[in-house]
Scaffold this motif. Structure first.
Motif, PDB file in Angstrom:
ATOM      1  N   ASP A   1      -0.784  -9.291 -10.919  1.00  0.00           N
ATOM      2  CA  ASP A   1       0.501  -8.510 -10.652  1.00  0.00           C
ATOM      3  C   ASP A   1       1.401  -9.415  -9.450  1.00  0.00           C
ATOM      4  O   ASP A   1       0.858  -9.928  -8.647  1.00  0.00           O
ATOM      5  CB  ASP A   1       0.000  -7.421 -10.360  1.00  0.00           C
ATOM      6  CG  ASP A   1       1.134  -6.093  -9.948  1.00  0.00           C
ATOM      7  OD1 ASP A   1       2.472  -6.649  -9.735  1.00  0.00           O
ATOM      8  OD2 ASP A   1       1.036  -5.081  -9.718  1.00  0.00           O
ATOM      9  N   GLU A   2       2.800  -9.247  -9.851  1.00  0.00           N
ATOM     10  CA  GLU A   2       3.630 -10.065  -9.094  1.00  0.00           C
ATOM     11  C   GLU A   2       3.826  -9.343  -7.739  1.00  0.00           C
ATOM     12  O   GLU A   2       4.382 -10.066  -6.761  1.00  0.00           O
ATOM     13  CB  GLU A   2       4.941 -10.406  -9.540  1.00  0.00           C
ATOM     14  CG  GLU A   2       5.727  -8.957 -10.066  1.00  0.00           C
ATOM     15  CD  GLU A   2       6.818  -9.318 -10.823  1.00  0.00           C
ATOM     16  OE1 GLU A   2       7.736  -8.345 -10.960  1.00  0.00           O
ATOM     17  OE2 GLU A   2       7.081 -10.431 -11.363  1.00  0.00           O
ATOM     18  N   ASP A   3       3.341  -8.158  -7.681  1.00  0.00           N
ATOM     19  CA  ASP A   3       3.323  -7.377  -6.341  1.00  0.00           C
ATOM     20  C   ASP A   3       2.351  -7.645  -5.262  1.00  0.00           C
ATOM     21  O   ASP A   3       2.549  -7.231  -4.284  1.00  0.00           O
ATOM     22  CB  ASP A   3       3.670  -5.958  -6.672  1.00  0.00           C
ATOM     23  CG  ASP A   3       4.719  -5.570  -7.429  1.00  0.00           C
ATOM     24  OD1 ASP A   3       6.029  -6.265  -7.155  1.00  0.00           O
ATOM     25  OD2 ASP A   3       4.805  -4.646  -8.204  1.00  0.00           O
ATOM     26  N   ILE A   4       1.451  -8.222  -5.905  1.00  0.00           N
ATOM     27  CA  ILE A   4       0.030  -8.658  -4.933  1.00  0.00           C
ATOM     28  C   ILE A   4       0.875  -9.583  -3.656  1.00  0.00           C
ATOM     29  O   ILE A   4       1.521 -10.475  -3.876  1.00  0.00           O
ATOM     30  CB  ILE A   4      -0.793  -9.442  -5.657  1.00  0.00           C
ATOM     31  CG1 ILE A   4      -1.446  -8.386  -6.503  1.00  0.00           C
ATOM     32  CG2 ILE A   4      -1.693 -10.014  -4.535  1.00  0.00           C
ATOM     33  CD1 ILE A   4      -2.566  -9.254  -7.421  1.00  0.00           C
ATOM     34  N   ASP A   5       0.128  -9.279  -2.475  1.00  0.00           N
ATOM     35  CA  ASP A   5       0.683  -9.969  -1.294  1.00  0.00           C
ATOM     36  C   ASP A   5      -0.050 -11.053  -1.154  1.00  0.00           C
ATOM     37  O   ASP A   5      -1.393 -10.980  -0.922  1.00  0.00           O
ATOM     38  CB  ASP A   5       0.598  -8.849  -0.144  1.00  0.00           C
ATOM     39  CG  ASP A   5       1.332  -9.388   1.203  1.00  0.00           C
ATOM     40  OD1 ASP A   5       1.207 -10.677   1.380  1.00  0.00           O
ATOM     41  OD2 ASP A   5       1.539  -8.457   1.967  1.00  0.00           O
ATOM     42  N   LEU A   6       0.431 -12.235  -1.381  1.00  0.00           N
ATOM     43  CA  LEU A   6      -0.206 -13.398  -1.208  1.00  0.00           C
ATOM     44  C   LEU A   6      -0.423 -13.820   0.128  1.00  0.00           C
ATOM     45  O   LEU A   6      -1.277 -14.706   0.461  1.00  0.00           O
ATOM     46  CB  LEU A   6       0.636 -14.612  -1.954  1.00  0.00           C
ATOM     47  CG  LEU A   6       0.610 -14.563  -3.411  1.00  0.00           C
ATOM     48  CD1 LEU A   6       1.279 -15.610  -4.226  1.00  0.00           C
ATOM     49  CD2 LEU A   6      -0.732 -14.217  -4.086  1.00  0.00           C
ATOM     50  N   ASP A   7       0.391 -13.382   1.084  1.00  0.00           N
ATOM     51  CA  ASP A   7       0.160 -13.644   2.557  1.00  0.00           C
ATOM     52  C   ASP A   7      -1.369 -13.229   2.708  1.00  0.00           C
ATOM     53  O   ASP A   7      -1.968 -13.569   3.582  1.00  0.00           O
ATOM     54  CB  ASP A   7       1.147 -12.802   3.461  1.00  0.00           C
ATOM     55  CG  ASP A   7       2.556 -13.766   3.321  1.00  0.00           C
ATOM     56  OD1 ASP A   7       2.436 -14.980   3.315  1.00  0.00           O
ATOM     57  OD2 ASP A   7       3.467 -13.173   3.751  1.00  0.00           O
TER      58      ASP A   7
END
Length: 389
Positions: free
Chosen positions: A55-61
């Motif tokens: 999901d592109e909304d996943i926080d990669l930080d």
């Protein structure tokens, strides 16, 4: 712009024919660690594991922060996906790393071309991209030896990946690749560090804590659970036993020579921990002892303690001084919790003049006064089990 995470798995590349097994366990551990953040697709390629968010909304930080604590990862980085085209690689590098390129004074470009059909060789990629970035960012100078920013391009089978500086990983071996061991955990500085250090070598942890109410409080137990929670950020979930120890300590105080109290107490802790460890399919015990730090940690005392059990006893702090141990405790964020002033069972009934050169035959003679088997059985049966995450 599509973004992924690249994992460099360090010493796992040395595992030869067993490497896939180690990598599969590492991926399993990463999935567990990321379960609260979101779903990822994992792809293995040479010495790299690629994580693609579902999901592109996943926080990669958040994801990179969690992954930086997973043992078995030498380094990790967020990377942008580019087409296998030099113009697109330039565009993606300029857009994706614009902030770092604006603030850095020196940089270099590294290229890795695993797809040998790509028309530019690695030195040519470096020259092309480096010249392009210099033309866009006049603050930059090339420094190939000690740059502030390293721009890396990896050309692989289907795409090219562009990334900036690596994030240092936790290193070590994936947890559960080296068996299971039970750590005797107190509220002090040393035992959480010992637990962390053995988890770093791939040991799956079980914890045993001894509580002596009313001499020790619930706050002391809560403190230990918080320490285990902080270690679990690195090790994964820790099955934990809280063992009632009051009866044994009172019996030792009543029936044994005071000078031997701490040593006998430690031997009973080891005996009980070994029983619980076997229940959990552990193959060793772990303690935070360091030679000479206190009276119960002389080479003579440690020999008497080890004689109480048949399992190997791992002491990763054994040759470290307190400054070194504290340094690691600060690194893993256990120090401030460890120094909270809640007394644990290791500090109650402390003898005025503990034996530092005890002989095993003298210790065994002292223990003859104790009704050992029923006491140990009651302690084991009374142990409370929980899982710390």
């Amino acid at each position: 712009m599509k973004e992924i995470i690249l994992i460099k798995n360090g010493e796992l590349v040395l595992k030869g024919l067993n490497r896939n097994t180690f990598e599969d366990i590492l991926i399993k551990n990463m999935k567990k660690a990321l379960s609260d953040i979101g779903e990822f697709t994992f792809t293995k390629s040479q010495s790299t594991i690629m994580l693609e968010p579902a999901d592109e909304d996943i926080d990669l930080d958040d994801a990179t922060d969690v992954l930086s604590k997973v043992f078995g990862i030498a380094a990790l980085s967020r990377a942008a996906v580019a087409e296998k085209d030099m113009d697109d690689i330039k565009r993606v590098a300029e857009e994706y790393l614009s902030e770092e390129l604006d603030t850095a004074k020196t940089f270099k470009v590294e290229a890795k071309r695993s797809d040998k059909k790509f028309p530019f060789k690695s030195p040519e990629i470096q020259q092309e991209l480096g010249g392009f970035l210099l033309s866009k960012h006049h603050n930059l100078k090339v420094d190939v030896h000690n740059p502030e920013l390293t721009v890396t391009v990896e050309v692989r089978d289907t795409h090219a990946f562009v990334r900036g500086n690596n994030i240092k990983g936790a290193g070590g071996m994936p947890v559960a690749t080296s068996g299971r061991a039970a750590v005797l955990i107190s509220g002090g500085i040393d035992s959480p560090v010992a637990a962390y250090m053995m988890a770093k070598r791939g040991i799956e942890l079980v914890a045993v804590h001894f509580a002596s109410p009313p001499y020790t409080s619930q706050l002391a137990e809560d403190k230990v659970m918080e320490l285990l929670h902080r270690v679990a950020k690195y090790s994964g979930p820790i099955t934990t036993y809280v063992v009632p120890f009051t009866e044994i300590q009172e019996q030792i105080k009543e029936k044994c020579n005071e000078d031997y109290f701490t040593l006998i107490m430690r031997r009973y802790m080891m005996k009980i921990s070994e029983i619980l460890a076997k229940h959990q399919r552990c193959s060793a015990l772990i303690t935070g002892e360091s030679v000479g730090q206190v009276a119960s940690q002389t080479i003579y005392a440690l020999g008497c303690t080890d004689a109480a059990v048949s399992m190997p006893v791992f002491r990763p702090c054994i040759g470290m001084d307190k400054v070194e141990i504290i340094s690691i405790s600060r690194q893993i964020d256990t120090f401030e919790t460890s120094i909270q002033p809640y007394e644990d069972c290791c500090t109650v009934f402390t003898p005025k003049h503990p034996k530092t050169r005890a002989k095993l035959e003298d210790v065994l003679k002292e223990e003859e006064a104790l009704d050992e088997a029923p006491m140990i059985e009651r302690a084991v049966m009374g142990a409370r089990k929980r899982v710390i995450k």
